[in-house]
Design a protein around this motif. Structure first.
Motif, short mmCIF file in Angstrom:
data_model
loop_
_atom_site.label_atom_id
_atom_site.label_comp_id
_atom_site.label_asym_id
_atom_site.label_seq_id
_atom_site.Cartn_x
_atom_site.Cartn_y
_atom_site.Cartn_z
N TRP A 40 0.80 -1.22 0.00
CA TRP A 40 0.00 0.00 0.00
C TRP A 40 0.83 1.27 0.00
O TRP A 40 0.27 2.37 0.06
N TYR A 43 0.17 3.39 -3.06
CA TYR A 43 -1.15 4.00 -2.88
C TYR A 43 -1.04 5.23 -1.99
O TYR A 43 -1.65 6.27 -2.26
N PRO A 320 -4.67 -2.16 -3.63
CA PRO A 320 -5.65 -1.10 -3.93
C PRO A 320 -6.67 -1.50 -5.00
O PRO A 320 -7.80 -1.00 -4.99
#
Length: 422
Positions: A40, A43, A320
């Motif tokens: 992540w 992201y 994501p």
């Protein structure tokens, strides 16, 4: 402020985020869940953040705030190698890491507490209350440390320096308000001498500047602003928000959501006001923090009961790409306003003045070296034309397609106007 002036944090509660079990059993095997966060980090960057604010990651019995070993990663999350790998992955992307330090209390399984009934030395680490042990706000599982103990001060100094040595950039001090400020005055000099760039923020509910100054902290959590934002929007009473902003300090960690409160999307009576809340968060002073999932319009209620935090501390999917599409619009609003904050980094220390105020409208103005940022909030059911707060401004971001008059804001909408120098 150094690197902190440019910091925008993504706040994650790791035990929930990674889907770790609620409780750690005896001889818990190491499960390398901390790696889940690495998926992540890109992201986080795409969101516009450059800091990862982690909830508790140290060995504990249940929710992370009942620590049993400050110098070990919780086996439900991994081990030292997982921490080092996460730090390295963050450094590759220019991401700073803020750790959660629980130094007001420990869990009942903390080894020295287990020995406290048989050892005076061990017992001196903990605070007495009548015939028993003091606890944190009546929570029997959380045993209060004795902050007058030199051994406790040395331990906390060692722990803070240990993880900063390993690559962390700062600390959020949990329940700092429950710790005598003199304790931090005794601990922090040795930490700052070794790590002068470390940023130390304390969790404080009331008395922001007074506690920060007495404790020698860099910042404190801004709960007063958090409450004023959603409360003013729900009541359509901008006077409360105006009053809070008059007391607001740049030396704060700002947020509209965190691991301890009902999510902003659930708190607001009108979903259209989420953009209003974000517009305030990203155009006033302080270090803004986005709680994971808020940028996707996640909902969740905080309850005052066992398991009452579960809704606001959910697991995230593997990547994501697995997120549901319903949060895309809110994600874009975050990205746009974070992008604006990055174009005007001086907002981190800017003084904000209230340029126009009614029950349902508020205009905020900040200026630095000829640059101006004006935030217009309209919570009425009809369009509203604000007075000409500033000449030469243009619409930078808004909840609507901008028209010819930048000071005209549609019903239930917001606009951010800017003027650059030169």
């Amino acid at each position: 402020m150094g690197w902190v002036e440019h910091a925008i944090l993504w706040h994650v509660y790791p035990l929930g985020f990674t889907g770790a079990p609620r409780a750690a059993g005896p001889d818990e095997p190491v499960v390398h869940r901390l790696k889940h966060l690495e998926s992540w980090l890109d992201y986080l960057i795409e969101l516009g953040c450059n800091g990862l604010q982690l909830g508790p990651i140290f060995a504990s019995s249940t929710h992370g705030y009942d620590t049993v070993d400050h110098l070990a990663i919780d086996p439900r999350l991994g081990d030292d190698s997982d921490f080092d790998r996460l730090i390295a992955a963050c450094r590759e992307r220019g991401i700073r890491v803020l750790l959660d330090g629980v130094f007001n209390h420990v869990g009942r399984q903390f080894p020295l507490f287990q020995a406290a009934s048989e050892s005076d030395r061990a017992a001196s680490w903990f605070r007495r209350a009548g015939d028993g042990w003091a606890t944190f706000e009546g929570h029997d599982a959380l045993i209060a440390l004795n902050h007058e103990s030199e051994a406790v001060r040395e331990h906390v100094t060692t722990v803070m320096n240990h993880w900063l040595d390993r690559g962390a950039s700062g600390w959020r001090l949990d329940a700092a308000y429950a710790v005598p400020p003199e304790f931090w005055r005794a601990v922090l000099p040795a930490v700052r001498e070794r790590h002068p760039d470390a940023w130390i923020a304390g969790e404080v509910i009331h008395g922001l500047d007074d506690y920060r100054e007495r404790a020698g902290l860099d910042a404190v959590t801004q709960y007063e602003l958090w409450k004023a934002i959603w409360s003013s929007l729900n009541d359509r009473n901008m006077f409360e928000l105006s009053w809070a902003l008059e007391r607001h300090s740049p030396d704060t960690l700002t947020f509209v959501g965190n691991h301890d409160v009902t999510r902003i999307a659930s708190r607001l009576a009108n979903p259209a006001h989420l953009g209003h809340a974000l517009a305030v968060l990203f155009t006033v002073a302080g270090v803004p923090s986005v709680y994971y999932g808020d940028e996707q319009a996640f909902r969740g209620e905080k309850y005052d009961r066992a398991g009452g935090d579960d809704e606001v501390r959910p697991a995230f999917p593997g990547s994501p790409e697995e997120l549901a599409p319903f949060g895309a619009e809110v994600l874009r609003t975050h990205q746009r306003l974070i992008g604006l904050r990055r174009r005007f980094p001086w907002l981190a220390r800017a003084g904000t003045t209230v340029a126009h105020l009614t029950n349902r409208q508020l205009a905020l103005r900040a200026e630095h070296d000829g640059e101006v940022v004006v935030t217009l909030l309209n919570t009425d059911d009809a369009p509203y034309r604000f007075p000409d707060v500033e000449a030469g401004v243009t619409v930078a971001e808004s909840a609507h397609a901008p028209g010819g008059d930048p000071h005209l804001v549609p019903a239930q909408a917001w606009t951010v106007l800017t003027r650059t120098a030169g």
